[in-house]
Design an enzyme around this catalytic site. Structure first.
Site, PDB file in Angstrom:
ATOM      1  N   ASP A 177       2.809  -9.626 -13.277  1.00 25.90           N
ATOM      2  CA  ASP A 177       3.033  -8.212 -13.573  1.00 25.90           C
ATOM      3  C   ASP A 177       4.531  -8.001 -13.775  1.00 25.90           C
ATOM      4  OD1 ASP A 177       2.628  -5.304 -13.689  1.00 25.90           O
ATOM      5  OD2 ASP A 177       0.687  -5.762 -12.784  1.00 25.90           O
ATOM      6  N   HIS A 248       2.762  -4.947 -18.832  1.00 29.31           N
ATOM      7  CA  HIS A 248       2.910  -5.495 -17.465  1.00 29.31           C
ATOM      8  C   HIS A 248       3.514  -6.901 -17.498  1.00 29.31           C
ATOM      9  CE1 HIS A 248       1.063  -2.220 -15.224  1.00 29.31           C
ATOM     10  NE2 HIS A 248       0.134  -2.137 -16.150  1.00 29.31           N
ATOM     11  N   GLU A 321      -2.533  -0.506 -20.023  1.00 26.22           N
ATOM     12  CA  GLU A 321      -1.279   0.248 -19.907  1.00 26.22           C
ATOM     13  C   GLU A 321      -0.120  -0.392 -20.680  1.00 26.22           C
ATOM     14  OE1 GLU A 321      -1.885   2.315 -15.574  1.00 26.22           O
ATOM     15  OE2 GLU A 321      -1.086   0.282 -15.547  1.00 26.22           O
ATOM     16  N   TRP A 387     -12.026   0.413 -15.410  1.00 27.63           N
ATOM     17  CA  TRP A 387     -11.200   0.912 -14.300  1.00 27.63           C
ATOM     18  C   TRP A 387     -10.842   2.385 -14.439  1.00 27.63           C
ATOM     19  CZ3 TRP A 387      -6.013   2.650 -14.253  1.00 27.63           C
ATOM     20  CH2 TRP A 387      -5.319   2.527 -15.465  1.00 27.63           C
TER      21      TRP A 387
HETATM   22  C1  ACM Z   1      -4.985  -0.798 -13.787  1.00 28.64           C
HETATM   23  O1  ACM Z   1      -5.182  -0.217 -12.718  1.00 28.64           O
HETATM   24  N1  ACM Z   1      -3.881  -0.592 -14.475  1.00 28.64           N
HETATM   25  C2  ACM Z   1      -5.943  -1.734 -14.310  1.00 28.64           C
END
Ligand code: ACM
Length: 547
Positions: A177, A248, A321, A387
């Site tokens: 990340d 990320h 994201e 998610w």
């Molecule tokens: C996430 O919670 N960004 C997968």
């Protein structure tokens, strides 16, 4: 003693008990030997009894615990019978026998979870009982974020044991990340030399003024990973590694600045990120980046072999994201969009994911990613971790993709478990033990045919505000026990679930967690040392619950 968690399909109690003594034997038939080794090891430790291990019950006397395959049972199904002839656990495969052995451990009482006998003169007994049991879902997962805060290897092995004790079978290992790269890659040593540590860390929510002014880091060597994968396999747990692209990725860019959008910012000045949120520093959509990550994934495929578990062919590539700001400003990214005939930056992201989808598929592996990867179309074998709610999962199932349900509104265990002021660094939604118990992985919108694509469910343990393993325990437990029952047991619809019965069984389960040394949240609230007074979380009535 039959207060089992997760609740089996059927439990019929008898009267009487099988005593374990210095003469007791554990005998395991073909294909169940591995479970026999495991059971002997844990029960010898806990009981101090010698527990002879063999292939068949010999006639030297003493009750036995038999482990056998019964091919009439479904692979993870088991039957446990304890009666005047001893204990017999039969499973449809070694995994089924293993889950039966986990039930046996619960029947022996909480001290069966200790690693040495307490030295008291005590009897070890399995009550007479017949248990018939099988899981509702094939994928019963836990995602652990070891990037935000590193979990040393022993802690990971411990979590695999805790998962096994709850009959969970997929460990989603979030290895990379913005805040850290935790996996040794031989051909790119700077990923761990530079990417595995940061000089300081935000303490609390990103709006907190506090910093932990010391270096934080760590990574798993290639042998550590091999050990983790083998340890998981012995416990019938598949490890699904996650290498997050194209967002990320700041830790990777800090290590190899050419991976970033060098025509937009000076990526040589980037460091591993020391605070929380979503970094703007994402991978550049260049051939160099593609080749680099193919190199990473080649080593990943080697370290995480496809045959190590039921879901070991999966590789998670993140895909969540990815902020597009740099791509909008990058001439290189814009040229790529034009050359590929793409509509916009979102399609560029899809192109990125599809590249690795094809790459993994060509190597006999399956891609799984967060639900953002649905934008732009996927290869048929790709699966989705839903998610942002159920919607991504519903779309995926309707378009023929397998889904793992892990909606943040329900099963993000970083989210606070009570609305009280004493919760340590409270973020996100309030999700109590009861809320998790009433989580339903299959949304009613799906037809039975579509619902077959729901492989199962998982909890996600993001660790921005969990600075050490005790904080991870606090957020994860006792809610993991409720989740395990949701994922394993065939519970009625959420409103009809008997939470009082679950709570009653939890009183026994807390004893097991105590014996295992789990720093769970007590029902009455955090212990003094579990609080974090003065460390900012996020107000309940604040903006959307993003960490
Ligand atoms: C996430 O919670 N960004 C997968």
């Amino acid at each position: 003693m039959t207060e089992l968690i997760p609740k089996p399909r059927s439990v019929v109690a008898g009267s009487g008990e099988v005593r374990l003594t210095a003469h007791s034997q554990i005998y395991a038939g073909t294909a169940a030997e591995g479970v026999g080794h495991w059971l002997c090891a844990v029960l010898r430790q806990a009981t101090g009894l010698p527990l002879r291990e063999g292939r068949e019950l010999d006639d030297t006397g003493g009750d036995g615990i038999g482990l056998q395959i019964d091919s009439e049972l479904a692979p993870e199904e088991y039957r446990l019978v304890s009666d005047s002839t001893g204990v017999l656990i039969e499973g449809g495969s070694a995994a089924g026998v293993f889950w039966g052995a986990q039930a046996l451990r619960q029947l022996l009482g909480p001290d069966a979870y200790r690693r040495a006998p307490l030295g008291r003169d005590r009897a070890w007994a399995v009550p007479y009982v017949t248990i018939e049991d099988s899981p509702r879902f094939r994928w019963r997962g836990l995602m652990l974020d070891v990037a935000r805060h590193f979990m040393p290897k022993d802690g990971v092995l411990r979590y695999l044991d805790l998962m096994a004790a709850h009959k969970l079978n997929v460990f989603h290992f979030h290895l990379t990340d913005d805040q850290g790269w935790r996996l040794e890659i031989e051909r790119y040593p700077k990923l761990t030399e530079i990417g595995s540590w940061r000089a300081r860390t935000k303490f609390g929510h990103r709006a907190s003024p506090l910093w932990e002014e010391k270096p934080h880091g760590g990574y798993y060597t290639r042998d550590d990973i091999r050990e983790i994968v083998a340890y998981a396999a012995e416990r019938h747990i598949s490890v699904v590694p996650e290498i997050d692209i194209p967002g990320h990725s700041q830790a990777a860019i800090a290590a190899y600045p050419e991976l970033g959008n060098t025509d937009v910012i000076d990526t040589t000045s980037l460091t591993v990120w020391d605070t929380w949120g979503i970094s703007k520093n994402v991978l550049a959509p260049t051939d160099n980046t593609l080749r680099f990550y193919e190199g990473v994934l080649e080593e990943v495929l080697d370290l995480f072999p496809a045959d190590a578990g039921e879901f070991s062919s999966f590789v998670h590539i993140g895909g969540d994201e990815c902020l597009k700001d740099q791509w909008r400003r990058s001439p290189t990214a814009q040229q790529r969009i034009e050359a590929l005939g793409l509509g916009d930056e979102d399609e560029l992201q899809s192109w990125f994911i599809r590249h690795f989808d094809n790459w993994l598929t060509a190597r006999g592996r399956r891609l799984i990613g967060w639900d953002e990867i649905l934008q732009g179309g996927l290869a048929p074998g790709a699966a989705v971790s839903s998610w942002r709610g159920y919607d991504g999962g519903i779309t995926a199932a309707r378009t023929g993709h397998d889904v793992v349900m892990c909606p943040e509104q329900q099963v993000y265990l970083d989210h606070r478990q009570h609305d009280g002021a004493d919760e340590p660094v409270p973020i996100g939604y309030v999700r109590t033990l009861e809320d998790v118990y009433r989580f339903e992985p299959v949304p009613p919108e799906l037809t039975p045919e579509e619902a077959r694509h729901v492989l199962g469910a998982q909890v996600n343990v993001w660790t921005e505000v969990m600075e050490d393993p005790a904080r991870v325990d606090y957020q994860t437990f006792p809610r993991l026990a409720a989740f395990a029952e949701v994922a394993w047991s065939s519970l009625p619809a959420p409103a009809e679930r008997d939470f009082a019965d679950f709570e009653h069984r939890m009183t026994a389960h807390y004893g097991r967690l105590d014996a295992l040394g789990v720093a769970y949240r007590p029902p009455a609230g955090p212990r003094p040392w579990q609080r974090r007074p003065g460390v900012l979380g996020r107000p309940i009535d604040g903006p959307p619950p993003i960490v």
